[in-house]
Design a protein around this motif. Structure first.
Motif, mmCIF file in Angstrom:
data_model
loop_
_atom_site.group_PDB
_atom_site.id
_atom_site.type_symbol
_atom_site.label_atom_id
_atom_site.label_comp_id
_atom_site.label_asym_id
_atom_site.label_seq_id
_atom_site.Cartn_x
_atom_site.Cartn_y
_atom_site.Cartn_z
ATOM 1 N N HIS A 75 -3.821 -5.783 19.283
ATOM 2 C CA HIS A 75 -3.957 -5.268 18.391
ATOM 3 C C HIS A 75 -5.344 -4.050 18.781
ATOM 4 O O HIS A 75 -5.514 -3.056 18.397
ATOM 5 N N ALA A 78 -4.084 -1.501 20.816
ATOM 6 C CA ALA A 78 -3.619 -0.431 19.739
ATOM 7 C C ALA A 78 -4.848 0.618 19.465
ATOM 8 O O ALA A 78 -4.842 1.638 19.254
ATOM 9 N N PHE A 106 -3.718 3.557 8.633
ATOM 10 C CA PHE A 106 -4.940 2.966 8.127
ATOM 11 C C PHE A 106 -5.558 2.693 9.345
ATOM 12 O O PHE A 106 -6.768 2.155 8.993
ATOM 13 N N GLY B 207 -4.750 -0.970 -1.077
ATOM 14 C CA GLY B 207 -5.711 -0.696 -0.218
ATOM 15 C C GLY B 207 -5.195 -0.956 1.255
ATOM 16 O O GLY B 207 -3.976 -1.464 1.260
ATOM 17 N N ARG B 208 -5.908 -0.703 2.268
ATOM 18 C CA ARG B 208 -5.689 -1.153 3.616
ATOM 19 C C ARG B 208 -5.260 -2.618 3.771
ATOM 20 O O ARG B 208 -4.270 -2.811 4.427
ATOM 21 N N TYR B 211 -1.558 -3.274 2.682
ATOM 22 C CA TYR B 211 -0.645 -2.817 3.457
ATOM 23 C C TYR B 211 -0.512 -3.709 4.887
ATOM 24 O O TYR B 211 0.574 -3.893 5.377
ATOM 25 N N TYR B 212 -1.798 -3.881 5.096
ATOM 26 C CA TYR B 212 -1.643 -4.728 6.368
ATOM 27 C C TYR B 212 -0.988 -6.251 5.758
ATOM 28 O O TYR B 212 -0.529 -6.797 6.858
ATOM 29 N N GLN B 214 1.311 -6.828 4.156
ATOM 30 C CA GLN B 214 2.673 -6.651 3.861
ATOM 31 C C GLN B 214 3.323 -6.315 5.333
ATOM 32 O O GLN B 214 4.336 -7.049 5.626
ATOM 33 N N ALA B 215 2.420 -5.785 6.098
ATOM 34 C CA ALA B 215 3.078 -5.463 7.720
ATOM 35 C C ALA B 215 3.066 -6.848 8.390
ATOM 36 O O ALA B 215 3.978 -7.156 9.085
ATOM 37 N N LEU B 218 6.043 -8.896 7.051
ATOM 38 C CA LEU B 218 7.345 -8.439 7.584
ATOM 39 C C LEU B 218 7.653 -8.530 8.964
ATOM 40 O O LEU B 218 8.785 -8.861 9.608
ATOM 41 N N ARG B 224 0.880 -6.143 14.903
ATOM 42 C CA ARG B 224 -0.076 -5.997 16.172
ATOM 43 C C ARG B 224 -0.194 -4.559 16.973
ATOM 44 O O ARG B 224 -1.313 -4.170 17.059
ATOM 45 N N ALA B 226 0.513 -1.868 15.731
ATOM 46 C CA ALA B 226 -0.306 -0.931 14.536
ATOM 47 C C ALA B 226 -1.856 -1.311 14.617
ATOM 48 O O ALA B 226 -2.347 -0.527 13.683
ATOM 49 N N GLY B 227 -2.258 -2.004 15.322
ATOM 50 C CA GLY B 227 -3.423 -2.186 15.546
ATOM 51 C C GLY B 227 -4.214 -3.184 14.713
ATOM 52 O O GLY B 227 -5.457 -3.342 14.370
ATOM 53 N N ILE B 228 -3.214 -3.999 14.185
ATOM 54 C CA ILE B 228 -3.773 -4.927 13.114
ATOM 55 C C ILE B 228 -4.025 -6.438 13.661
ATOM 56 O O ILE B 228 -3.297 -6.758 14.466
ATOM 57 N N ASP B 229 -5.374 -6.752 13.395
ATOM 58 C CA ASP B 229 -5.748 -8.271 13.872
ATOM 59 C C ASP B 229 -4.937 -9.100 12.805
ATOM 60 O O ASP B 229 -5.426 -9.486 11.884
#
Lengths: 241, 350
Positions: A75, A78, A106, B207-208, B211-212, B214-215, B218, B224, B226-229
């Motif tokens: 992450h 990214a 986002f 909000g963000r 979405y995070y 839910q990501a 799924l 990860r 998509a830049g999600i910690d």
């Protein structure tokens, strides 16, 4: 400094006794379109996973915009601007197409409507604008591939890694994805693609590297590389070479 | 109710506008606030109509409380897909914190909501840090074990919890003490808690972070990329969920004025109830848990009142059977089924 966007230096990854990627080095300049080819099991996807951080390397380094990112988690890479797609599309099926792209948008935007607007913009870029409102689970394979590209683009990535985005697509779909990749590259995006289809690689008319058993065995233009006896041997066996 | 969050543009309109295709509408927090206000108004009318019926008021208080608790669980369990069976622990922390502060130092329960929330969040983050490495059913089992451990600890440390004898809170009626002679104020407090939970859940979902979550739910690898910690998102969702659950525990303690391990750390009646309600109502949807509670809590108290004496445990049997039926035929709960019907209706018209 070198002026390279991305440098892979002596990258090695072992899985037990298997050396999946063996001492591979190459550089990417801004705006490059690099194809990685090689037979099944050559280490192409492992190479990608090392660059994007899914695995830590056993040895070697990945340098992105002059900084060593070898120790960063996916992450964090990214966030720095490495976008990728997966060989098996990772569509968030119960969300809509737009919401899928918003998950990417986002990263650099906190506001819901800004993220939605930007997501819509990238969906238009990849030709999925008309499909924005439907559940992503109902998209076709080629649309899912486009959606993955859109999600990566929504990150505002500076380097895009595409893992076999053409696989399983029909001729017409392949051509349209080739056009999309060329268009994005033409707009200045640095792109690295893993590709099985040699026609696609020829169509790109840009630099190719070849992996075989984890080693980099050729690096150059498609015509040069595809006539290299080592490459022919890797693909077709010794007697054809 | 219009629950289609994003509407597909008719093909003829695609390409309208200078910047490209017109963007489908995305449900905003402001829209949800309007819906929640309408829900609040509806319940206010209900409370007014039944203001002098203690039986109905009691049932409404429990329904709202569990709707709120299930809505809170849904933040991490539904949006984030982390099937926690350990939320009873955060509930118990809220209950014991408030009970202790009130019992020993006469602190107003309104004030002790805050330390209860903070403590529940801290414990939630501390136990989730290691357990979030586990996926799916393994995570659920680990959190179930957490509830059992908490039960043993609560029984053992009787200086804090009153042990197996429990803590009986003194009856000193008054707004400051959150102790009332009538059931109406309790029902009002529970509605307030429900509305707060809905607002928090809506703020998260629209909000963000929503979405995070839910990501992450799924596909963690896609998240990860998509830049999600992933761990940080899960922990944040868990902390918010646990804080709200802690409030619920505190309100429950003041309503019952009695706290003991078999009540607040009861797996069937507390820990599993949150997710059972969410599963039946529509897990991962904003209003599903509320719908589930509106069905389950009155049904359960009816079963208990009519059959509980003759066939003990029948309410659990029927709830269990209901859950199996929903798992088989209505995977997305009542809310998901309604949403599907609405989408088919819209699809048939266009």
């Amino acid at each position: 400094m070198s002026g390279f966007v991305l440098s892979v230096e002596n990258l090695t990854r072992r899985f037990g006794g298997l050396v999946a990627v063996n001492d591979v080095s190459f550089n990417l300049r801004k705006g490059d379109l690099l194809s990685i080819i090689g037979p099944n099991g050559a280490g192409k996807t492992t190479m990608f996973n090392l660059v994007t951080g899914q695995y830590p390397p056993s040895a070697g380094r990945v340098i992105f915009n002059g900084a060593d990112i070898s120790g960063l988690r996916p992450h964090a890479r990214a966030k720095l601007g490495l976008g990728r797609t997966f060989q098996i599309s990772k569509t968030l099926t119960t969300l809509t197409t737009l919401e899928n792209a918003m998950v990417g948008a986002f990263l650099k935007r906190n506001n819901l409507s800004e993220a939605a607007d930007y997501a819509m913009h990238v969906l238009d870029m990849v030709g999925l604008g008309a499909r924005a409102g439907i559940k992503a689970g109902t998209l076709t394979l080629s649309e899912r591939r486009r959606l993955e590209i859109a999600r990566a683009l929504a990150l505002d990535c500076s380097v895009l890694l595409l893992d076999e985005v053409m696989a399983g697509l029909n001729q017409k779909e392949v051509e349209s994805v080739i056009d999309l990749v060329r268009k994005l590259n033409g707009e200045g995006l640095t792109i690295m693609v893993i590709e099985h289809n040699l026609k696609v690689v020829r169509a790109f008319q840009s630099r190719v590297i070849v992996l075989d058993f984890g080693r980099l065995i050729a690096d150059g233009s498609p015509d040069h590389v595809l006539s290299d006896p080592h490459v022919v041997e890797a693909y077709l066996g010794r007697q054809h070479a | 109710m219009n629950k289609t969050d994003i509407q597909a543009m008719p093909a003829g309109l695609a390409g309208a506008g200078a910047g490209g295709t017109a963007r489908p509408k995305v449900t905003t927090f402001a829209t949800e606030l309007g819906r929640i206000a309408a829900i609040g108004l509806f319940f206010a009318v209900c409370l007014f109509l039944f203001r002098s019926d203690p039986f109905i008021l009691n049932m409404m208080a429990y329904t709202f409380l569990f709707a709120a608790l299930s809505t809170s669980w849904n933040i991490i369990g539904g949006f984030g897909g982390q099937f926690s069976l350990g939320h009873g622990v955060f509930f118990a922390i809220g209950a014991y914190t408030t009970a202790n502060l009130y019992f020993h130092w006469q602190v107003s329960p309104w004030l002790s909501l805050i330390p209860g929330m903070i403590l529940a969040s801290i414990v939630a983050v501390a136990v989730s840090w290691p357990t979030f490495r586990l996926k799916g059913p393994f995570f659920a089992i680990a959190t179930l074990a957490l509830n059992e451990v908490a039960f043993v600890l609560a029984t053992y440390f009787d200086s804090v919890t009153g042990g197996p004898r429990g803590m009986l809170l003194p009856f000193k009626a008054g707004l400051v003490n959150m102790v009332f002679t009538s059931r109406l104020p309790y029902a009002i407090i529970m509605v307030g808690f429900l509305l707060i939970s809905l607002v928090v859940a809506a703020y998260v979902l629209r909000g963000r972070l929503g979405y995070y979550l839910q990501a992450v739910h799924l596909d963690e690898d896609a998240a990860r990329a998509a830049g999600i910690d992933v761990l940080k998102v899960k922990l944040t969702g868990m902390a918010i969920s646990a804080a709200l659950t802690g409030i619920g525990g505190a309100l429950f303690a003041m309503y019952l004025r009695f706290v003991d391990p078999p009540t607040v750390l009861n797996i069937q009646d507390i820990g599993v109830k949150f997710l059972l309600i969410a599963l039946i109502g529509g897990v991962g949807t904003l209003y599903g848990p509320l719908l589930g509670a509106l069905l389950i809590i009155p049904l359960e108290s009816y079963l208990r009142a009519t059959l509980g004496g003759t066939i003990p445990g029948i309410n659990l049997l029927i709830l269990g059977g209901l859950l199996v039926l929903f798992a088989l035929f209505m995977r997305r709960g009542i809310f998901g089924a309604l949403q599907g019907a609405w989408e088919r209706y819209r699809g048939a018209r266009s």
